[in-house]
Design a protein around this motif. Sequence first.
Motif, PDB file in Angstrom:
ATOM      1  N   ARG A 109      72.155  19.407  30.502  1.00 40.03           N
ATOM      2  CA  ARG A 109      72.485  20.098  31.721  1.00 40.03           C
ATOM      3  C   ARG A 109      71.393  20.965  32.476  1.00 40.03           C
ATOM      4  NH1 ARG A 109      78.337  22.570  32.594  1.00 40.03           N
ATOM      5  NH2 ARG A 109      78.004  24.040  34.237  1.00 40.03           N
ATOM      6  N   THR A 148      70.154  20.218  36.024  1.00 42.06           N
ATOM      7  CA  THR A 148      70.303  21.473  37.031  1.00 42.06           C
ATOM      8  C   THR A 148      69.072  21.771  37.667  1.00 42.06           C
ATOM      9  OG1 THR A 148      70.522  23.207  35.402  1.00 42.06           O
ATOM     10  CG2 THR A 148      72.678  22.198  36.410  1.00 42.06           C
ATOM     11  N   GLU A 170      80.106  18.135  37.679  1.00 44.94           N
ATOM     12  CA  GLU A 170      80.501  18.983  36.483  1.00 44.94           C
ATOM     13  C   GLU A 170      80.170  17.957  35.203  1.00 44.94           C
ATOM     14  OE1 GLU A 170      81.082  22.238  35.504  1.00 44.94           O
ATOM     15  OE2 GLU A 170      81.418  22.724  37.456  1.00 44.94           O
ATOM     16  N   LEU A 228      77.014  16.200  34.278  1.00 50.62           N
ATOM     17  CA  LEU A 228      75.988  17.041  33.852  1.00 50.62           C
ATOM     18  C   LEU A 228      76.394  17.828  32.660  1.00 50.62           C
ATOM     19  CD1 LEU A 228      74.505  18.415  37.356  1.00 50.62           C
ATOM     20  CD2 LEU A 228      74.319  16.532  36.012  1.00 50.62           C
ATOM     21  N   LYS A 229      77.216  17.460  31.927  1.00 49.56           N
ATOM     22  CA  LYS A 229      77.791  18.177  30.843  1.00 49.56           C
ATOM     23  C   LYS A 229      76.729  17.996  29.686  1.00 49.56           C
ATOM     24  CE  LYS A 229      82.648  19.208  30.595  1.00 49.56           C
ATOM     25  NZ  LYS A 229      83.784  18.469  30.646  1.00 49.56           N
TER      26      LYS A 229
END
Length: 401
Positions: free
Chosen positions: A27, A31, A19, A22-23
């Motif tokens: 992102r 992803t 989490e 990957l902010k």
Amino acid sequence: MSRVLPVINVRSIVIHYNEIALKGKNRPYFTTRLVRNLRAATAGAGVVQVRVLNGRFEMELEPSADIDEVRRRVGRVFGVGNYARAGRTGVDLDEIGRAIIADLDVREPASFRIAARRADKRHAMTSMDIERRIGAMVQAATGWKVDLSRPELVIHVEMLGEQTLYSFGKERGAGGLPTGVSGRVACLLSGGIDSPVAAWRMMRRGCRAYFIHFHSYPVLSRASQEKAVELTRLLTEWQLASRLYLVPFADIQQKALMTVDPALRVVVYRRLMLRIAGQIARRVRAQALVTGEVIGQVASQTLENMTVIDAASPLPVLRPLVGMDKDEIVDAAKALGSFPISIIPDQDCCTLFTPKHPATRTSIEQIEAAEQALDGDALIQAAIAAAGVQDFKFPMVKSSV
Ligand code: ATP
Ligand code: MG
């Protein structure tokens, strides 16, 4: 009386990404890359598709998929925070309970509990009702002990409109960032303990690693090259595709033998290695070099010598292990699985023709003077021209030279 429905069970793996890492605005890029990497890592292992759900992925498996193999592969995909074996079924509680029971591991946990969530709050039952009902079914079928506060196994049940997703416990993922999002690095890979760990650390931060090994064949045996190949094969399981350059170094060493003071040879060799590695790195658009050097570990790894070595490098030199103790690195090598390969005996090319006590404090002036009699540029070009290249893919190996 409840209707007995057939259990339509879709087996899957639920994957949560890292989490925090990957902010932000990167992102979607991260992803997308992670999904692509997950697909590639599990190719041929019976994965039907990887579906993007809210904040996580569901990897749907064919009924015949070897779940342990898929788990092993997912466990080596960087960017995965944790993952769990899972399944999907309908919304009828009996059906959910039977699907879970049919899907349980044979291994008996000390205790368990059900943790339920409903995406659709209009559902007639509360989460606690669902937990009780399904918990009672699992308990009746297995005799397992329920523990609400500190269960060994948590079975998550998530009701999502028309379907329910359930999952068993959580396994820790490889962490880090998806391969490729941080650019490319060129790693100097000896046959030793440190450099594979250093490479792996950079790979875990999202870098794609290219590997460069210097060998002294035919003066020494092929053992070091074989070790470099084995180590690259192992590391490829984490990034799926790799390239290894095998650069002949014996000629350079023999030239240095005639002209360079023995005490200065290690530093001179290292500088030449970095110049060669820098040129190879540029060809593959790698932006930095990586070594397994550690402050104070050996004579060439003093601050003075590292400074002199760095001065020769056309690219930044990253040393991810610089502040680690040897036993910490050994532990990391054992966890990675590189340790047994690294300790296979071979003669390191840098110990060839070098004294037991090389200079620990060289200066640029001293080294540049020592290099005067060497035609560095010509030696470097010859070594690069004679380098062998091997490409690796997980799970097969393909050799191009
Ligand atoms: P390692 O265990 O990684 O060999 P080490 O403690 O033995 O490290 P050195 O042999 O001084 O230390 O090497 C320092 C670093 O220089 C290595 O970690 C590696 O990155 C690079 N290096 C040394 N020898 C070679 C080689 N033959 N080929 C490629 N890189 C090398
Ligand atoms: Mg070494």
